[in-house]
Design a protein around this motif. Structure first.
Motif, PDB file in Angstrom:
ATOM      1  N   CYS A 127       0.845  -1.199   0.000  1.00  0.00           N
ATOM      2  CA  CYS A 127       0.000   0.000   0.000  1.00  0.00           C
ATOM      3  C   CYS A 127       0.877   1.245   0.000  1.00  0.00           C
ATOM      4  CB  CYS A 127      -0.901   0.040   1.244  1.00  0.00           C
ATOM      5  SG  CYS A 127      -2.042  -1.349   1.372  1.00  0.00           S
ATOM      6  N   ASP A 150      -5.180   2.232   5.482  1.00  0.00           N
ATOM      7  CA  ASP A 150      -4.717   0.983   4.887  1.00  0.00           C
ATOM      8  C   ASP A 150      -4.696  -0.149   5.910  1.00  0.00           C
ATOM      9  OD1 ASP A 150      -4.158   1.900   2.163  1.00  0.00           O
ATOM     10  OD2 ASP A 150      -2.705   3.191   3.154  1.00  0.00           O
ATOM     11  N   MET A 207      -3.124   0.349  -3.894  1.00  0.00           N
ATOM     12  CA  MET A 207      -2.863  -0.911  -3.212  1.00  0.00           C
ATOM     13  C   MET A 207      -2.603  -1.984  -4.261  1.00  0.00           C
ATOM     14  SD  MET A 207      -5.214  -3.093  -0.506  1.00  0.00           S
ATOM     15  CE  MET A 207      -6.591  -3.310  -1.651  1.00  0.00           C
TER      16      MET A 207
END
Length: 290
Positions: A127, A150, A207
């Motif tokens: 990420c 995240d 991501m």
């Protein structure tokens, strides 16, 4: 922004907007055709639910006050300033039978939601969440300001506890880390490598997920996903056949979807998509990284 969304929904009456800055409260209330207030306690007995978007160090006191007055709460992330405060809010919501939702907005991003049915067994997740410096959010470090998004996404996708972590952070423009990296090992065997920065020259929220036979790229900002798959049959040379697909997903308003989900949970008395327990889990992991 929350006030604008509530004002636009057909099944909601926006009772008021509260800000300690009377002029600001008045401006937003006028735009949303509602009442301006400067003391949130004036809402007690007048509302069923609220959004709380105050500085992080105030989350616990304000949220707890509403919960104990039997009012459901959508509180912006992070749930609270500390894990201990977060635990208290989750316990208080349960004790009073209140809905407690945490504003992890990325869960409502259409790009992430489009992974349903594609994501099966993540083995490595990377990420990157970077943004130019803005003063908003600097009452906490970059881990609890940006990286926590995240952390929440990873924990919701993998559904496996973190068993070990390494982390590094650097203060650049504030006294707290403004750029940080964390590497997490989850019990499932999945590894997650996360970078967050609020001192970048551009904004990027992506991501990358690797799993057997599939590589995925989620671009939160562009509302798109790219999928690379290995076909079952190889070509005549023995090399794997690969298929590439790029999907632009619907341009839904993530904040509106988040608030609609909150209202639905309030009306149905159901567990929110991002519950207080979810928010607490992300907050506690952020604390361990800090």
């Amino acid at each position: 922004f929350h006030a604008q969304k509530y004002a636009s929904l057909e099944n909601v009456d926006l009772v008021g907007v509260v800000d300690i800055d009377a002029a600001r409260a008045g401006k937003i209330a006028a735009e949303c055709q509602t009442t301006a207030l400067t003391d949130y306690q004036e809402l007690f007995g007048k509302v069923d639910c609220v959004s709380i978007a105050v500085p992080t160090h105030c989350h616990h006191a304000v949220t707890r006050d509403f919960l104990t007055h039997n009012i459901d709460v959508l509180v912006e992330k992070p749930l609270a300033a500390t894990g201990a405060e977060g635990h208290d809010l989750v316990d208080t919501a349960a004790r009073y039978g209140r809905i407690l939702q945490v504003g992890h907005l990325e869960r409502f991003n259409p790009a992430l939601r489009s992974l349903s049915g594609i994501l099966t067994a993540p083995r490595f997740i990377e990420c990157q969440r970077v943004a130019p410096f803005v003063e908003r959010g600097t009452d906490v470090d970059v881990i609890r300001d940006l990286m926590i998004h995240d952390l929440d996404v990873i924990l919701s996708l993998v559904r496996s506890p973190v068993v070990s972590r390494e982390a590094f952070g650097v203060p650049v423009l504030t006294t707290e880390p403004d750029i940080a990296n964390a590497r997490l090992r989850l019990a499932s065997g999945c590894i997650a490598n996360i970078t967050a920065s609020r001192v970048a020259l551009k904004q990027e929220r992506k991501m990358r997920v690797f799993q057997p036979d599939t590589y995925l790229v989620v671009d939160y900002g562009a509302h798109s996903i790219r999928i690379c798959r290995r076909a079952r049959a190889s070509d005549p040379t023995g090399m794997p056949n690969l298929s590439f697909e790029e999907r632009k997903v619907g341009g839904e308003d993530a904040l509106e979807e988040e608030i609609r989900a909150f209202i639905r949970a309030v009306q149905e008395r159901s567990t929110p998509i991002v519950s207080g327990q979810d928010g607490l889990q992300a907050l506690e992991e952020a604390e361990r990284i800090v």
